[in-house]
Design an enzyme around this catalytic site. Structure first.
Site, PDB file in Angstrom:
ATOM      1  N   PHE A 100      -3.895   4.298  -6.016  1.00 20.15           N
ATOM      2  CA  PHE A 100      -3.463   3.387  -7.082  1.00 20.15           C
ATOM      3  C   PHE A 100      -4.305   2.109  -7.113  1.00 20.15           C
ATOM      4  O   PHE A 100      -4.835   1.720  -8.161  1.00 20.15           O
ATOM      5  CB  PHE A 100      -1.982   3.036  -6.895  1.00 20.15           C
ATOM      6  CG  PHE A 100      -1.462   1.991  -7.843  1.00 20.15           C
ATOM      7  CD1 PHE A 100      -1.078   2.322  -9.124  1.00 20.15           C
ATOM      8  CD2 PHE A 100      -1.355   0.663  -7.449  1.00 20.15           C
ATOM      9  CE1 PHE A 100      -0.600   1.355 -10.006  1.00 20.15           C
ATOM     10  CE2 PHE A 100      -0.878  -0.303  -8.313  1.00 20.15           C
ATOM     11  CZ  PHE A 100      -0.511   0.048  -9.585  1.00 20.15           C
ATOM     12  N   GLY A 107       0.817  -1.204   0.000  1.00 20.87           N
ATOM     13  CA  GLY A 107       0.000   0.000   0.000  1.00 20.87           C
ATOM     14  C   GLY A 107       0.850   1.252   0.000  1.00 20.87           C
ATOM     15  O   GLY A 107       1.953   1.274  -0.542  1.00 20.87           O
ATOM     16  N   LEU A 108       0.328   2.301   0.651  1.00 19.04           N
ATOM     17  CA  LEU A 108       1.010   3.599   0.737  1.00 19.04           C
ATOM     18  C   LEU A 108       1.323   4.163  -0.647  1.00 19.04           C
ATOM     19  O   LEU A 108       2.396   4.713  -0.888  1.00 19.04           O
ATOM     20  CB  LEU A 108       2.297   3.481   1.569  1.00 19.04           C
ATOM     21  CG  LEU A 108       2.118   3.064   3.026  1.00 19.04           C
ATOM     22  CD1 LEU A 108       3.471   2.939   3.714  1.00 19.04           C
ATOM     23  CD2 LEU A 108       1.237   4.050   3.777  1.00 19.04           C
ATOM     24  N   CYS A 109       0.374   4.005  -1.573  1.00 14.45           N
ATOM     25  CA  CYS A 109       0.570   4.543  -2.924  1.00 14.45           C
ATOM     26  C   CYS A 109      -0.681   5.291  -3.389  1.00 14.45           C
ATOM     27  O   CYS A 109      -1.094   5.187  -4.546  1.00 14.45           O
ATOM     28  CB  CYS A 109       0.946   3.434  -3.904  1.00 14.45           C
ATOM     29  SG  CYS A 109      -0.073   1.952  -3.825  1.00 14.45           S
ATOM     30  N   GLY A 110      -1.302   6.018  -2.462  1.00 10.48           N
ATOM     31  CA  GLY A 110      -2.461   6.843  -2.815  1.00 10.48           C
ATOM     32  C   GLY A 110      -3.643   6.003  -3.272  1.00 10.48           C
ATOM     33  O   GLY A 110      -3.950   4.955  -2.701  1.00 10.48           O
TER      34      GLY A 110
END
Length: 286
Positions: free
Chosen positions: A92, A87-90
């Site tokens: 996406f 995760g941690l990709c907005g």
């Protein structure tokens, strides 16, 4: 107003968060450059090969290889969902899952739909509502053409055996570091090119058409899927780099606000101490 110790602890915590987000941004930026170069170099070759295959598909009826171009009545559909493992990709991953659900509810409404997940996040989100027949999340550990070709061959076999009447791929197409475009592409059957009276499609085959078709179609389909995964891989790092950049900026702003709050609280505490000292001195003199 919070006491000085609480504010100081929050400032320290935000500083640690900023170090993490800044480091993740730099790692994604380094990986993005390599992934961007790979998809930029590959895209013209893949697009031209797909165009050639689409033009050729109009002449495949009844010949070897025509099974992948056969248009069937669509009852069973397999949707290949390409997401990331982390995760941690907005937005996406959420954009892909939302597009998948939208496609199933609109384009494939009333059809029997299964999910073929490539990426852990898509599997976790969609397995709650749909049947996931496979999860190939390990492919991103070593994203090579040979590994992707095995997945493409599995999808081609499912279509050739009649398990599914149509196979579609949902993924994020890389545009730039800040922009990803969610695409839905039909993988099988092959979409024939629109006929244009001004374009001649009279090919000369050497040594013979059957052998060329047998080699071209599988290679083209494997290349098409490999391009989709490469697009998604570059998009993931672009989205993560952008998300971590924004997170670092937000943390910096919050830290600055807390520093201002801390300085005000400290100044107020010093002022109160001075007032108490002055008041005590006046009391003694009275």
């Amino acid at each position: 107003m919070a006491n000085l110790k609480e504010i100081r602890n929050r400032i320290t915590s935000i500083g640690s968060t900023m170090q993490i987000t800044s480091a993740m941004k730099m790692v994604s930026a380094a990986k993005l450059k390599k992934a961007q170069d790979a998809i930029t170099a590959m895209r013209p070759y893949s697009n031209k090969l797909t165009e050639l295959l689409q033009n050729l598909s109009a002449t495949l009826d009844g010949e070897s290889g025509g099974v992948y171009a056969t248009q069937k009545e669509v009852n069973k559909v397999l949707v290949v969902v390409v997401t990331s493992n982390r995760g941690l990709c907005g937005g996406f991953n959420s954009s892909v899952t939302k597009k998948t659900i939208e496609t199933i509810e609109n384009q494939y409404k009333g059809k029997e739909v299964d999910i073929y997940a490539i990426g852990k996040k898509g599997n976790d989100l969609l397995s709650k509502s749909y049947t996931v027949i496979a999860n190939k999340s390990t492919i991103f550990d070593e994203l090579t053409f040979n590994n992707v070709a095995d997945i493409a061959q599995e999808l081609m076999d499912l279509f050739a055996d009649g398990a599914y009447d149509e196979i579609a791929v949902v993924y994020n197409k890389f545009k730039n570091a800040a922009t990803q475009i969610t695409e839905v592409e039909q993988f099988l059957p092959i979409v024939p090119a629109e006929k244009d009276a001004n374009v001649s499609l009279d090919y000369i085959f050497e040594p013979e058409k059957a052998k060329i078709v047998q080699g071209l179609i599988p290679k083209s389909l494997k290349t098409q899927l490999y391009k989709s995964l490469r697009d998604s891989f570059a998009s993931e790092h672009g989205a993560r780099m952008t998300a971590m950049h924004k997170a670092t900026d937000n943390a910096t702003e919050l830290r600055d606000d807390l520093l201002l709050q801390y300085n005000k609280a400290r100044q107020a505490a010093i002022t109160n101490e001075i007032l108490e000292i002055v008041g005590g001195a006046e009391a003694l003199n009275a």
